[in-house]
Design a protein around this motif. Structure first.
Motif, PDB file in Angstrom:
ATOM      1  N   THR A 187       0.848  -1.205   0.000  1.00  0.00           N
ATOM      2  CA  THR A 187       0.000   0.000   0.000  1.00  0.00           C
ATOM      3  C   THR A 187       0.876   1.245   0.000  1.00  0.00           C
ATOM      4  O   THR A 187       0.681   2.181  -0.778  1.00  0.00           O
ATOM      5  CB  THR A 187      -0.915  -0.013   1.246  1.00  0.00           C
ATOM      6  OG1 THR A 187      -1.696  -1.208   1.222  1.00  0.00           O
ATOM      7  CG2 THR A 187      -1.834   1.193   1.269  1.00  0.00           C
TER       8      THR A 187
ATOM      9  N   ARG B 233      -7.894   1.108  -4.466  1.00  0.00           N
ATOM     10  CA  ARG B 233      -7.500   2.219  -3.599  1.00  0.00           C
ATOM     11  C   ARG B 233      -6.972   3.406  -4.384  1.00  0.00           C
ATOM     12  O   ARG B 233      -7.149   4.548  -3.993  1.00  0.00           O
ATOM     13  CB  ARG B 233      -6.386   1.720  -2.659  1.00  0.00           C
ATOM     14  CG  ARG B 233      -6.721   1.844  -1.232  1.00  0.00           C
ATOM     15  CD  ARG B 233      -5.537   1.488  -0.364  1.00  0.00           C
ATOM     16  NE  ARG B 233      -5.192   2.636   0.446  1.00  0.00           N
ATOM     17  CZ  ARG B 233      -4.188   3.442   0.208  1.00  0.00           C
ATOM     18  NH1 ARG B 233      -3.369   3.223  -0.789  1.00  0.00           N
ATOM     19  NH2 ARG B 233      -3.978   4.474   0.992  1.00  0.00           N
TER      20      ARG B 233
ATOM     21  N   ARG C  59      -7.345  -5.013  -4.661  1.00  0.00           N
ATOM     22  CA  ARG C  59      -7.631  -4.035  -3.592  1.00  0.00           C
ATOM     23  C   ARG C  59      -6.692  -2.832  -3.706  1.00  0.00           C
ATOM     24  O   ARG C  59      -7.094  -1.686  -3.520  1.00  0.00           O
ATOM     25  CB  ARG C  59      -7.494  -4.693  -2.222  1.00  0.00           C
ATOM     26  CG  ARG C  59      -8.530  -5.763  -1.995  1.00  0.00           C
ATOM     27  CD  ARG C  59      -8.348  -6.418  -0.651  1.00  0.00           C
ATOM     28  NE  ARG C  59      -8.956  -5.640   0.405  1.00  0.00           N
ATOM     29  CZ  ARG C  59     -10.170  -5.887   0.889  1.00  0.00           C
ATOM     30  NH1 ARG C  59     -10.866  -6.887   0.420  1.00  0.00           N
ATOM     31  NH2 ARG C  59     -10.664  -5.152   1.855  1.00  0.00           N
TER      32      ARG C  59
ATOM     33  N   ASP D 247       1.222   3.849  -3.195  1.00  0.00           N
ATOM     34  CA  ASP D 247       0.878   5.279  -3.063  1.00  0.00           C
ATOM     35  C   ASP D 247       2.000   6.124  -3.651  1.00  0.00           C
ATOM     36  O   ASP D 247       1.775   7.080  -4.381  1.00  0.00           O
ATOM     37  CB  ASP D 247       0.697   5.657  -1.585  1.00  0.00           C
ATOM     38  CG  ASP D 247      -0.665   5.229  -1.045  1.00  0.00           C
ATOM     39  OD1 ASP D 247      -1.503   4.768  -1.843  1.00  0.00           O
ATOM     40  OD2 ASP D 247      -0.878   5.356   0.174  1.00  0.00           O
TER      41      ASP D 247
END
Ligand SMILES: CC(C)(COP(=O)(O)OP(=O)(O)OC[C@H]1O[C@@H](n2cnc3c(N)ncnc32)[C@H](O)[C@@H]1OP(=O)(O)O)[C@@H](O)C(=O)NCCC(=O)NCCS
Length: 172
Positions: A105, A140, A136, A109
Motif C-alpha cells: 500500500t 484504492r 484491492r 501510493d
C-alpha cells in the motif's frame, strides 16, 4: 510497517543487481509465480540488468530495504506503454515475511504519485485472476471503476489514477 518493523523506501539503483537477485531468490515459489506469472526461481543476468537499469521517467522503480541489513524486501515499478505515454504497466512484490503489513500500500501510493508527476494517467497490471490483494491495491488508487481489459487465468486490469487528477508538484 503495521508490526513496527522499519524499512527504508528509495529509488532503485544500478548497483542493486545482486541485492535484487538475492531478494527474488528468497521469495516463495508462489510469490515468484504471482509476480512473473510463471515459474521463475532465479532472475537471469539480463532480467536483472533490465530491472535495475531504469530511466526514472518511462521506467521507474522503488525498493524497500530492511533498515538494519540493507536487504531488498519489496519492489514496485511502472513501465510506460510504448504506444500510449499516458498509460503504464506496474508490478509490485513484497517478500513473504513482510506481506500483509501495509508495505505494498505504501509503495503503491508513492509509485502512483511518481507516475502522476511524470504524466502517467492510467495504471494497468496483468495478474492471476485470484490475486485479491492487487485488486484491492488498484481500487484504492483508482479515480473510477477498475476496468477489465482481458479475462482468463491471467487478467489485465486498468484504472484511472486518482493521483493524476491533482498531482503534487514535482520535487525540484
Ligand atoms: C500482492 C502483494 C504485493 C501485496 O503486498 P502486501 O504488502 O501484503 O499488501 P498490503 O499489506 O499493503 O495489503 C494491500 C491490501 O491487500 C489485502 N491483502 C494483502 N494480502 C492479501 C491476501 N493474501 N489475501 C487477501 N487480501 C490480501 C490487504 O488486506 C489490503 O487490503 P485493504 O487495503 O483493503 O485493507 C504481495 O502479496 C505479493 O508480493 N504477492 C506476490 C507478488 C504479486 O502477486 N504481485 C502482483 C503482480 S502485479
Amino acid at each position: 510497517l503495521h508490526d513496527d518493523q522499519l524499512v527504508e523506501i528509495r529509488s532503485i539503483r544500478t548497483d542493486d543487481g545482486p541485492r535484487l537477485r538475492a531478494s527474488h531468490s528468497r521469495l516463495s515459489p508462489k510469490s515468484q509465480y504471482q509476480r512473473f506469472l510463471g515459474v521463475k526461481p532465479e532472475l537471469s543476468a539480463a532480467d536483472t540488468r533490465y530491472l535495475v537499469d531504469v530511466d526514472g521517467c518511462s521506467h521507474f522503480a522503488l525498493v524497500a530495504t530492511e533498515a538494519e541489513t540493507g536487504q531488498i524486501v519489496a519492489v514496485a515499478r511502472f513501465v510506460r506503454l510504448s504506444d500510449d505515454s499516458e498509460a503504464a504497466e506496474f508490478a509490485v512484490v513484497v517478500g513473504d515475511d513482510y506481506q500483509r503489513q501495509g508495505l505494498a500500500t505504501e509503495l503503491m501510493d508513492r509509485l502512483a504519485a511518481a507516475a502522476a508527476q511524470r504524466g502517467v494517467r492510467r495504471f494497468r497490471a496483468a495478474m492471476l485472476a485470484d490475486n485479491v490483494a492487487i485488486r484491492r491495491l488498484m481500487q484504492r488508487l483508482a479515480a473510477g471503476p477498475v476496468r477489465i481489459l482481458e479475462r482468463g487465468t491471467v487478467i489485465l486490469l486498468e484504472i484511472e489514477l486518482a493521483a493524476a487528477l491533482s498531482p503534487a508538484p514535482p520535487v525540484p
